[in-house]
Design an enzyme around this catalytic site. Structure first.
Site, mmCIF file in Angstrom:
data_model
loop_
_atom_site.group_PDB
_atom_site.id
_atom_site.type_symbol
_atom_site.label_atom_id
_atom_site.label_comp_id
_atom_site.label_asym_id
_atom_site.label_seq_id
_atom_site.Cartn_x
_atom_site.Cartn_y
_atom_site.Cartn_z
ATOM 1 C CD GLU A 39 60.352 17.235 41.850
ATOM 2 O OE1 GLU A 39 59.222 16.614 41.404
ATOM 3 O OE2 GLU A 39 60.789 17.257 42.854
ATOM 4 C CB SER A 97 60.834 19.540 49.667
ATOM 5 O OG SER A 97 60.603 20.063 51.670
ATOM 6 C CG HIS A 113 63.410 17.849 45.738
ATOM 7 N ND1 HIS A 113 62.517 17.428 45.602
ATOM 8 C CD2 HIS A 113 63.993 17.644 46.989
ATOM 9 C CE1 HIS A 113 61.401 17.177 46.713
ATOM 10 N NE2 HIS A 113 62.467 17.316 47.620
ATOM 11 C CG ASN A 120 57.489 16.936 47.602
ATOM 12 O OD1 ASN A 120 57.764 16.016 47.492
ATOM 13 N ND2 ASN A 120 58.980 17.884 48.412
HETATM 14 N N1 3HC Z 1 69.336 3.975 53.436
HETATM 15 C C1 3HC Z 1 70.197 3.329 52.657
HETATM 16 N N2 3HC Z 1 69.257 2.417 52.094
HETATM 17 C C2 3HC Z 1 68.346 2.231 52.346
HETATM 18 C C3 3HC Z 1 67.951 2.630 53.262
HETATM 19 C C4 3HC Z 1 68.086 3.973 53.765
HETATM 20 N N3 3HC Z 1 67.862 4.906 54.744
HETATM 21 N N4 3HC Z 1 66.177 2.087 53.938
HETATM 22 C C5 3HC Z 1 66.184 0.996 52.459
HETATM 23 N N5 3HC Z 1 67.236 1.032 52.262
HETATM 24 C C6 3HC Z 1 68.550 0.574 50.919
HETATM 25 C C7 3HC Z 1 68.170 -1.562 52.162
HETATM 26 O O1 3HC Z 1 69.759 -0.521 52.761
HETATM 27 C C8 3HC Z 1 67.862 -2.054 50.876
HETATM 28 O O2 3HC Z 1 69.251 -2.427 49.944
HETATM 29 P P1 3HC Z 1 69.113 -4.269 48.694
HETATM 30 O O3 3HC Z 1 67.764 -4.132 49.001
HETATM 31 O O4 3HC Z 1 71.093 -3.458 48.037
HETATM 32 O O5 3HC Z 1 69.379 -4.805 50.349
HETATM 33 C C9 3HC Z 1 66.921 -0.890 49.618
HETATM 34 O O6 3HC Z 1 66.740 -0.239 50.248
HETATM 35 C C10 3HC Z 1 65.679 -1.874 50.137
HETATM 36 O O7 3HC Z 1 65.062 -1.474 51.772
HETATM 37 P P2 3HC Z 1 64.610 -3.344 52.521
HETATM 38 O O8 3HC Z 1 64.494 -4.492 51.442
HETATM 39 O O9 3HC Z 1 64.385 -2.710 53.440
HETATM 40 O O10 3HC Z 1 62.949 -2.230 52.198
HETATM 41 P P3 3HC Z 1 61.695 -1.785 51.469
HETATM 42 O O11 3HC Z 1 61.988 -2.930 50.341
HETATM 43 O O12 3HC Z 1 60.714 -1.454 52.168
HETATM 44 O O13 3HC Z 1 62.064 -0.815 50.476
HETATM 45 C C11 3HC Z 1 61.657 1.517 49.997
HETATM 46 C C12 3HC Z 1 62.299 0.909 51.573
HETATM 47 C C13 3HC Z 1 63.018 1.912 49.461
HETATM 48 C C14 3HC Z 1 62.290 2.534 51.470
HETATM 49 C C15 3HC Z 1 60.744 1.597 49.915
HETATM 50 O O14 3HC Z 1 59.931 1.515 51.212
HETATM 51 C C16 3HC Z 1 60.081 2.299 48.872
HETATM 52 O O15 3HC Z 1 60.608 2.804 48.017
HETATM 53 N N6 3HC Z 1 59.278 3.528 49.768
HETATM 54 C C17 3HC Z 1 58.384 5.235 49.081
HETATM 55 C C18 3HC Z 1 59.825 6.435 49.761
HETATM 56 C C19 3HC Z 1 59.361 7.478 49.033
HETATM 57 O O16 3HC Z 1 57.934 7.600 48.503
HETATM 58 N N7 3HC Z 1 60.142 8.156 49.105
HETATM 59 C C20 3HC Z 1 60.012 9.959 48.815
HETATM 60 C C21 3HC Z 1 59.310 10.618 50.068
HETATM 61 S S1 3HC Z 1 58.967 11.675 49.240
HETATM 62 C C22 3HC Z 1 60.490 12.918 49.549
HETATM 63 O O17 3HC Z 1 61.361 12.182 50.196
HETATM 64 C C23 3HC Z 1 60.872 14.808 49.013
HETATM 65 C C24 3HC Z 1 60.991 15.889 50.233
HETATM 66 O O18 3HC Z 1 61.130 16.737 50.068
HETATM 67 C C25 3HC Z 1 59.758 15.195 51.115
#
Ligand code: 3HC
Length: 498
Positions: A145, A112, A133, A183
């Site tokens: 990505e 990343s 990514h 990022n």
């Molecule tokens: N593994 C598998 N599935 C997961 C999970 C995990 N760790 N976390 C959540 N889920 C699934 C849930 O089971 C649920 O599925 P369903 O709707 O089919 O039942 C779905 O995702 C939604 O989860 P929740 O209802 O528990 O929770 P939310 O509605 O709050 O969603 C989230 C959780 C999808 C993580 C949401 O909050 C989100 O989109 N957050 C932003 C995350 C983000 O920005 N990620 C990018 C970070 S940057 C990065 O990763 C790059 C790196 O290089 C730094």
């Protein structure tokens, strides 16, 4: 798959769910067991939530074979490395893979932050090295990505793009630049949120609530940092700082301190929030913690208006509807003075003119659900608490902000949108790609260029100019392309800036 940490395990699950056999390598048996445990936990959760049948779970789990050495990957068509972000470790893996892989096998890195070009240059087959990514949580976020370098063979870029699509992901092709698209936009905004916390600008809960309730993003920045990992975030920022320079990328001291302390987020049990409590769900983003000791809502309120704010009548109406006596006459006694302010605040003038600087609080209606409670230099704590109680009574959630340009929501949002405009202006990504990256990779309901079009580039210019004047930081100066949108009345979504 090499490396079964949070991301590696998530990516292995994506491939196995996509029907591909996966060999998962960790040199250390304990780490391997932990990684397989993450996958099992995720699949079991899917079954218990009724999203996967027991038979499918068994099939998916059966496609993943744990292994202990690179030699176990000799038959692989594609290897993805998801090891820690340290070039010496990546180099050792890439050169080691040269010894075991077929010469036509593809080596993908999920880095990343590091340069894919540098990683590729360590391979005897740099044309077959590419960035792939994923985003956390990998099974959920749709973006991949696909990072090509000057060395990557076009056929490899095409194969990996097709593969990402076949796995149900949306690939966005980017070239090798620090932070790629997502990022490079996400991390400076998260970094700024940490600064606001550590300088006492706003509380942890209020910063997160400002973003979820005020901007509509799925997670507040501090909760998201805990999900990504503070160590990973710091590593990405250091690379961004090295490549681009400037205050937006200079890691906030608190980020470094927490990382040094091993408080790196969910994976370590604590970061900005503590996940070791019985019910961690009550912590992040609840926005209630700072409301606990507040008094009852005031019985009578004087509503004044900061001259530029048009919403004093609306606010007075809302307060009256809640059964609270409202006066618009500054000479009349009341329990609390509310100054209806716009997105730039300005509580002090009207509060002083009314002779009640201590018990006057600004209130900005950000959305129908969220109010910013604005404290001036002489606003008392009792007045802030009473205003929060009043917001509660009106059915509004509230965040506290100092009386500064953009208040809390705008101070987080507009510099973030400026970064997106700068990326478009650099010619690195088109407006649609910026929006795709942030909606598919970070769960934004609307991407930053769409948010900008909705808010109005003129509004963004006004807030940024005020922030720039207040703090003198060139990172807040309105970008020339932003000024173009305003001057030529062109939409940020349509004008690519070149
Ligand atoms: N593994 C598998 N599935 C997961 C999970 C995990 N760790 N976390 C959540 N889920 C699934 C849930 O089971 C649920 O599925 P369903 O709707 O089919 O039942 C779905 O995702 C939604 O989860 P929740 O209802 O528990 O929770 P939310 O509605 O709050 O969603 C989230 C959780 C999808 C993580 C949401 O909050 C989100 O989109 N957050 C932003 C995350 C983000 O920005 N990620 C990018 C970070 S940057 C990065 O990763 C790059 C790196 O290089 C730094």
């Amino acid at each position: 798959m090499i490396g079964l940490g949070t991301m590696g395990a998530g990516i292995a699950e994506v491939f196995a769910r996509g029907g591909l056999p996966v060999t998962a390598v960790e040199a250390d048996a304990g780490a391997l067991a932990r990684g397989m445990g993450i996958i099992d936990g995720s699949l079991n959760r899917a079954v218990s939530r009724g999203r996967m049948s027991e038979q499918d779970r068994a099939e998916v789990a059966g496609r993943i074979t744990p292994a202990g050495s690179l030699a176990d990957l000799s038959g692989a068509d594609l290897v993805i490395e998801v090891v820690p972000e340290q070039m010496p470790i990546k180099r050792e893996i890439v050169t080691g893979l040269d010894q075991v892989l077929r010469p036509d096998a593809i080596i993908a890195t999920n880095t990343s932050s590091l340069s894919v070009t540098t990683i590729a240059a360590h391979s005897a087959h740099p044309d077959r090295v590419i960035g792939m990514h994923f985003f956390n949580p990998a099974p959920v976020m749709k973006l991949v990505e696909v990072v090509t370098t000057v060395l990557t063979a076009p056929s490899v870029g095409a194969a990996v793009t097709d593969l990402a699509r076949a796995l149900g992901k949306t690939p966005v092709q980017v070239t090798d630049r620090a932070g790629f698209v997502a990022n490079a936009l996400l991390l400076p905004y998260l970094n700024h949120a940490i600064r606001l916390l550590e300088t006492g600008y706003a509380s942890r809960e209020d910063i997160d609530l400002a973003v979820t309730a005020g901007i509509g993003l799925p997670m507040g920045p501090l909760t998201l940092l805990d999900l990504i990992g503070l160590d990973t975030s710091l590593a990405v920022l250091e690379v961004l700082q090295h490549e681009f320079g400037g205050s937006r990328y200079t890691p906030a001291p608190l980020l470094r301190r927490l990382t040094d302390a091993g408080r790196v987020g969910r994976k370590s049990g604590a970061g900005f929030y503590d996940y070791r409590q019985a019910d961690p769900g009550q912590g992040p983003g609840s926005g209630q913690a700072s409301n606990q000791d507040q008094p009852a809502a005031p019985g009578s309120v004087t509503v004044l208006a900061e001259p530029a704010a048009a919403r004093a009548d609306e606010l007075a109406g809302l307060i009256e509807q809640a059964g609270i006596t409202v006066t618009r006459d500054p000479g009349q006694p009341s329990d609390l003075v509310i100054v209806a302010v716009g997105p730039d605040g300005g509580v002090t003038g009207p509060a002083t003119a009314a002779g009640r600087p201590n018990d006057a609080v600004g209130l900005h209606l950000v959305t129908p659900e969220l109010a910013e409670i604005v404290a001036g230099p002489r606003t008392s704590e009792q007045a802030v608490s009473a205003a929060r109680a009043l917001a509660d009574r009106l059915g509004l959630r509230s965040v506290r902000s100092p009386d500064r340009p953009g208040l809390l929501v705008g101070a987080l949002l507009y510099p973030h949108l400026r970064d997106a405009v700068a990326m478009v202006g650099d010619g690195y990504a088109a407006p649609a790609d910026v929006d795709a990256a942030m909606t598919l990779g970070c769960g934004y309901p609307r991407g930053p260029m769409t948010l900008l079009a909705e808010a109005g580039p003129d509004r963004a210019v006004a807030v940024l100019a005020a922030m720039h004047a207040a703090y003198g930081d060139p990172a807040f100066a309105p970008h020339p392309l932003l000024a173009d949108y305003v001057a030529a009345a062109v939409s940020p979504l349509e004008y690519p800036g070149r």
